[in-house]
Design a protein around this motif. Structure first.
Motif, PDB file in Angstrom:
ATOM      1  N   ALA A  29       0.822  -1.202   0.000  1.00  0.00           N
ATOM      2  CA  ALA A  29       0.000   0.000   0.000  1.00  0.00           C
ATOM      3  C   ALA A  29       0.857   1.253   0.000  1.00  0.00           C
ATOM      4  N   SER A  30       1.960   1.225   0.737  1.00  0.00           N
ATOM      5  CA  SER A  30       2.859   2.391   0.764  1.00  0.00           C
ATOM      6  C   SER A  30       3.460   2.655  -0.604  1.00  0.00           C
ATOM      7  N   ALA A  31       3.785   1.580  -1.325  1.00  0.00           N
ATOM      8  CA  ALA A  31       4.317   1.743  -2.681  1.00  0.00           C
ATOM      9  C   ALA A  31       3.268   2.351  -3.603  1.00  0.00           C
ATOM     10  N   LEU A  32       2.016   1.889  -3.484  1.00  0.00           N
ATOM     11  CA  LEU A  32       0.937   2.459  -4.287  1.00  0.00           C
ATOM     12  C   LEU A  32       0.671   3.912  -3.903  1.00  0.00           C
ATOM     13  N   PHE A  33       0.796   4.206  -2.619  1.00  0.00           N
ATOM     14  CA  PHE A  33       0.626   5.582  -2.161  1.00  0.00           C
ATOM     15  C   PHE A  33       1.664   6.507  -2.806  1.00  0.00           C
ATOM     16  N   GLY A  34       2.922   6.055  -2.819  1.00  0.00           N
ATOM     17  CA  GLY A  34       3.966   6.843  -3.463  1.00  0.00           C
ATOM     18  C   GLY A  34       3.687   7.036  -4.940  1.00  0.00           C
ATOM     19  N   GLN A  35       3.186   5.988  -5.592  1.00  0.00           N
ATOM     20  CA  GLN A  35       2.846   6.085  -7.018  1.00  0.00           C
ATOM     21  C   GLN A  35       1.698   7.071  -7.220  1.00  0.00           C
ATOM     22  N   TYR A  36       0.728   7.044  -6.330  1.00  0.00           N
ATOM     23  CA  TYR A  36      -0.418   7.939  -6.458  1.00  0.00           C
ATOM     24  C   TYR A  36       0.004   9.404  -6.314  1.00  0.00           C
ATOM     25  N   VAL A  37       0.823   9.679  -5.315  1.00  0.00           N
ATOM     26  CA  VAL A  37       1.288  11.052  -5.093  1.00  0.00           C
ATOM     27  C   VAL A  37       2.047  11.569  -6.309  1.00  0.00           C
ATOM     28  N   ALA A  38       2.848  10.692  -6.932  1.00  0.00           N
ATOM     29  CA  ALA A  38       3.697  11.117  -8.044  1.00  0.00           C
ATOM     30  C   ALA A  38       2.953  11.217  -9.367  1.00  0.00           C
ATOM     31  N   THR A  39       1.775  10.625  -9.455  1.00  0.00           N
ATOM     32  CA  THR A  39       1.049  10.603 -10.721  1.00  0.00           C
ATOM     33  C   THR A  39       0.283  11.906 -10.919  1.00  0.00           C
ATOM     34  N   ALA A  40       0.528  12.559 -12.057  1.00  0.00           N
ATOM     35  CA  ALA A  40      -0.096  13.850 -12.327  1.00  0.00           C
ATOM     36  C   ALA A  40      -1.335  13.727 -13.217  1.00  0.00           C
ATOM     37  N   ASP A  41      -1.356  12.770 -14.141  1.00  0.00           N
ATOM     38  CA  ASP A  41      -2.478  12.636 -15.057  1.00  0.00           C
ATOM     39  C   ASP A  41      -3.741  12.223 -14.289  1.00  0.00           C
ATOM     40  N   PRO A  42      -4.851  12.971 -14.421  1.00  0.00           N
ATOM     41  CA  PRO A  42      -6.064  12.690 -13.639  1.00  0.00           C
ATOM     42  C   PRO A  42      -6.621  11.281 -13.819  1.00  0.00           C
ATOM     43  N   ASP A  43      -6.679  10.786 -15.057  1.00  0.00           N
ATOM     44  CA  ASP A  43      -7.219   9.444 -15.290  1.00  0.00           C
ATOM     45  C   ASP A  43      -6.324   8.373 -14.681  1.00  0.00           C
TER      46      ASP A  43
END
Length: 522
Positions: free
Chosen positions: A451-465
């Motif tokens: 979950a922490s890895a996905l959280f980091g990916q989510y924070v870094a992702t800029a594209d809305p979709d």
């Protein structure tokens, strides 16, 4: 997304009790309302609790009670309108130079309430302090590499990676606030929690413990003619019924209450009732590092054994709504469905999971706020206790003063299950940051690695979709590992005001930010 239903019989009974306790006088009619706003007058606002741990220091305080006071005093570089669109704030403009570089140009007329001008050094200091503070917003600044002055009115932010959360954080009403470097560094930490110096529409002039916080108009405020009010007295009245009685008697001009049932009767009495969004998540933080909850199967049994629809119907009288980590009142929310792991009530599966854990007759402690302001939530914990008995889990209820809970939460010393009601966040990542980012509050241990890895990916992702897709994965992973529990969400508070208060409406974050635009009929 599932909807709960309201119990009309219980509602009618409680309204009858309310009428007996507080009387049924309606709002006094206001004649000859001026066509234009009138400056002057001190608004008397009945509120439930004063800021506790961290006071109103924006880089230390962690409570909703603190944020909805200091948003009247401090401001951010950017702000959001009521539909979530980012607008200029202390920065009159901003530019995305490239995906990892942003420049902000400060407005020339912004000053602190003592008359000193806002400078780029204040902005740099504020974000440096914010990042090092250990507060929840710091976890959303992990990609921030540097903040530097370009010239005396322009500041540049450099990120290590693109971030979909960055501008939302900068525009956060309660998170991206700017302080005076000179004042903050020259004021002792304890004093910063009881005093303030900001650029906002109001300034703190007095604080009488558990009685009143007095704010007065900032004479140097840049956004003239706001505010119209000479000031606001936030009067501390812990009990909903007492607050409602004060409104009816005219002792206060506005209140907010936790018991939404009361708002239905007062609307018929001539008072204005705001439609506050369901962003109050009753998040239960889980210490997965010790005790029975170190077992994944025990956590999954506990989650599967909860009947959230019943909790929302009985414990919140139908006003609650089942939700995942991001509250259903947030536009980014991903609602729970039949495929959400360990979310749908299934007593047989819950018992099988408990048996598979090898943990016999587990006892789990649930620590929750005992203060009067949180009394409306106690029924939830009692219903949870009864539901989990059927699974074979003993839920030991541990009522504890809110200040003590906050202290243990911020320091990461909490154990078992601990209730920390949440508030609207500037970016959806803010709901996950306390338990997935590298903060003291994170006690997910090895169970939270994915979950922490996905959280980091989510924070870094800029594209809305792309962000939305990652958010769905993240919600499922948190639910699968039961890293937190969210029984349901409700409105933060229900705001009610007399006809004497004009041009006021609630904001989506329940921060009372529109008080700077409101005015009182003389």
């Amino acid at each position: 997304m599932r909807r709960s239903t309201r119990g009309p019989g219980l509602l009618a009974g409680l309204v009858t009790v309310a009428l007996l306790l507080t009387g049924c006088a309606g709002a006094d009619a206001v004649d000859d309302v001026p066509d234009e706003p009138v400056a002057g007058g001190v608004l008397q606002y009945g509120t439930d609790v004063q800021p506790v741990a961290g006071g109103i220091d924006p880089y230390v305080a962690a409570s909703f009670a603190a944020q909805n006071v200091y948003v009247q005093i401090y401001e951010s570089l950017l702000t959001k309108d009521d539909d979530g669109t980012i607008q200029p704030g202390l920065a009159q403009s901003w530019d995305e130079v490239d995906p990892t570089t942003y420049r902000f140009t400060l407005r020339d007329d912004a000053t602190f309430s003592d008359g000193t001008p806002l400078t780029v050094e204040d902005v740099i200091f504020s974000f440096d302090t914010m990042k090092e503070s250990g507060a929840a917003q710091a976890s959303m600044l992990t990609a921030l590499e540097s903040v530097e002055a370009v010239d005396d009115r322009t500041v540049e932010f450099r990120l290590s990676t693109p971030s979909g959360a960055f501008l939302n954080l900068v525009a956060g009403e309660g998170t991206g606030v700017i302080v005076s470097k000179d004042w903050y560094t020259s004021t002792p930490p304890e004093e910063r929690q009881r005093t303030a110096l900001g650029t906002g529409p109001f300034r703190l002039t007095a604080w009488q413990d558990n009685v009143v916080l007095s704010l007065r108009r900032n004479p140097h405020y840049w956004d003239a003619p706001h505010p119209y009010l000479d000031g606001i007295d936030f009067r501390i009245i812990p009990d909903d019924q007492a607050r409602l009685a004060a409104l009816r008697q005219g002792t206060v001009d506005a209140i907010w209450i936790g018991d939404q049932q009361l708002s239905e009767q007062v609307e018929q009495e001539g008072f204005q009732v705001g439609q506050n969004a369901k962003t109050r998540d009753l998040t239960i933080y889980v210490d997965t590092t010790s005790g029975p909850l170190a077992s994944t199967e025990v956590r999954q049994a506990l989650s599967t054994g909860l009947d959230r629809d019943q909790l929302a119907k009985l414990a919140s009288y139908g006003y609650g709504e089942p939700s995942l980590v991001v509250p259903v009142g947030d536009p980014a929310s991903v609602g729970p469905d039949a495929d959400t792991p360990h979310y749908t009530h299934d007593l047989a599966t819950a018992r099988e999971l408990l048996a598979a854990s090898g943990v016999e007759d587990p006892t789990v402690t649930l620590t929750y706020p005992s203060d009067a302001a949180f009394a409306r939530d106690v029924a939830l914990y009692e219903v949870m206790q009864e539901q989990l008995k059927d699974v074979g889990i003993t839920l030991r209820l541990n009522p504890t003063p809110w200040a003590d809970i906050l202290a243990s939460y911020v320091s990461g010393s909490y154990t078992g299950l601990t209730v920390v009601p949440g508030t609207a966040q500037p970016d959806p990542s803010g709901y996950f940051a306390p338990f997935l980012a590298p903060t003291p509050m994170n006690k997910t241990g090895g169970a939270g690695e994915s979950a922490s890895a996905l959280f980091g990916q989510y924070v870094a992702t800029a594209d809305p979709d792309a962000r939305s897709a990652v958010l769905e994965q993240l919600e499922d992973e948190v639910a699968d590992q039961v890293l937190v529990l969210v029984p349901y969400v409700v409105a933060q508070r229900q705001e009610i005001w007399s006809p004497r208060l004009q041009d006021y409406d609630v904001d989506p974050y329940s921060f009372r930010k529109h008080l700077e635009e409101a005015w009182l009929v003389p």
